[in-house]
Design a protein around this motif. Sequence first.
Motif, PDB file in Angstrom:
ATOM      1  N   GLN A  88       0.825  -1.201   0.000  1.00  0.00           N
ATOM      2  CA  GLN A  88       0.000   0.000   0.000  1.00  0.00           C
ATOM      3  C   GLN A  88       0.862   1.255   0.000  1.00  0.00           C
ATOM      4  O   GLN A  88       2.001   1.257   0.468  1.00  0.00           O
ATOM      5  CB  GLN A  88      -0.912   0.013   1.223  1.00  0.00           C
ATOM      6  CG  GLN A  88      -1.949  -1.096   1.246  1.00  0.00           C
ATOM      7  CD  GLN A  88      -2.727  -1.105   2.542  1.00  0.00           C
ATOM      8  OE1 GLN A  88      -2.161  -1.048   3.626  1.00  0.00           O
ATOM      9  NE2 GLN A  88      -4.044  -1.164   2.433  1.00  0.00           N
ATOM     10  N   GLU A  89       0.275   2.365  -0.487  1.00  0.00           N
ATOM     11  CA  GLU A  89       0.890   3.676  -0.355  1.00  0.00           C
ATOM     12  C   GLU A  89       0.356   4.308   0.925  1.00  0.00           C
ATOM     13  O   GLU A  89      -0.852   4.515   1.059  1.00  0.00           O
ATOM     14  CB  GLU A  89       0.552   4.553  -1.565  1.00  0.00           C
ATOM     15  CG  GLU A  89       1.179   4.098  -2.859  1.00  0.00           C
ATOM     16  CD  GLU A  89       2.694   4.210  -2.845  1.00  0.00           C
ATOM     17  OE1 GLU A  89       3.218   5.134  -2.180  1.00  0.00           O
ATOM     18  OE2 GLU A  89       3.359   3.374  -3.495  1.00  0.00           O
ATOM     19  N   PRO A  90       1.220   4.633   1.889  1.00  0.00           N
ATOM     20  CA  PRO A  90       0.735   5.202   3.140  1.00  0.00           C
ATOM     21  C   PRO A  90       0.228   6.625   2.960  1.00  0.00           C
ATOM     22  O   PRO A  90       0.665   7.351   2.057  1.00  0.00           O
ATOM     23  CB  PRO A  90       1.975   5.177   4.034  1.00  0.00           C
ATOM     24  CG  PRO A  90       3.118   5.273   3.078  1.00  0.00           C
ATOM     25  CD  PRO A  90       2.682   4.496   1.853  1.00  0.00           C
ATOM     26  N   GLY A  91      -0.689   7.021   3.820  1.00  0.00           N
ATOM     27  CA  GLY A  91      -1.206   8.384   3.740  1.00  0.00           C
ATOM     28  C   GLY A  91      -0.126   9.415   4.001  1.00  0.00           C
ATOM     29  O   GLY A  91      -0.052  10.443   3.332  1.00  0.00           O
ATOM     30  N   ASP A  92       0.732   9.157   4.987  1.00  0.00           N
ATOM     31  CA  ASP A  92       1.811  10.067   5.330  1.00  0.00           C
ATOM     32  C   ASP A  92       3.052   9.228   5.616  1.00  0.00           C
ATOM     33  O   ASP A  92       3.230   8.737   6.725  1.00  0.00           O
ATOM     34  CB  ASP A  92       1.430  10.907   6.549  1.00  0.00           C
ATOM     35  CG  ASP A  92       2.552  11.859   6.973  1.00  0.00           C
ATOM     36  OD1 ASP A  92       3.584  11.909   6.281  1.00  0.00           O
ATOM     37  OD2 ASP A  92       2.384  12.533   8.010  1.00  0.00           O
ATOM     38  N   PRO A  93       3.924   9.053   4.637  1.00  0.00           N
ATOM     39  CA  PRO A  93       5.089   8.187   4.837  1.00  0.00           C
ATOM     40  C   PRO A  93       6.051   8.691   5.900  1.00  0.00           C
ATOM     41  O   PRO A  93       6.870   7.925   6.411  1.00  0.00           O
ATOM     42  CB  PRO A  93       5.750   8.150   3.450  1.00  0.00           C
ATOM     43  CG  PRO A  93       5.233   9.348   2.734  1.00  0.00           C
ATOM     44  CD  PRO A  93       3.861   9.596   3.271  1.00  0.00           C
TER      45      PRO A  93
END
Length: 213
Positions: free
Chosen positions: A187-192
């Motif tokens: 997944q692509e995190p909301g705030d890496p």
Amino acid sequence: MTFDCFGTLIDWRHGIATSAELLFPGYGERLLDGYNRHEPHLQSASPLPRYRTVLTEAFRRACADEGLELAPDDADVLAATFPYWPVFPEVGAELSALRAAGWRLALLTNCDRDLVSHTRRRLPVVFDDVVTAEDSRGYKPSHAHFTHFRAVHEPATWVHVAQSYVHDMVPAHALGLPRVWINRLSQEPGDPSILQAILPDLRGLPAAVESVA
């Protein structure tokens, strides 16, 4: 060290989809997606429902969305199959390595005590404690699991490990806990920027834990 259980150690997506396929062949993935849509709304209800109720009602609603007729005797299929959902294959070796390194292990799970008791017997390593939704009177991403665990154990060193970005990484960051994200779903995190260590599964976890601890 605390772990989320389902999604992190147990392949709950496989468990739900396979259980759905038993009743409605060809619909496993669609019913899994439907379940995921409904579960958060049910977990935010007041009074707090037991997870067994969440499993049954979210699955019933997912079936209704697809126009599938769910027989009353089949409505609790997820709770019935729950103890048999598979452990991810690398879990035993990695948790054993953590034990050997001196870590104590606990579970913070959005689950009922009776359901997770069956799962604990199938996990390849003994856990020292478990905090359930019944214990904390809340479902993650609420901070209740974390504050309950802290109040009971007062750990001097504490690392949290989990697959869910929303349910676990966000509250762990807010509480200032060292954390490792197990990004099994790519997944692509909301705030890496809130992530300290990222692994695709538990392989290499002892080293990642030492780096954030």
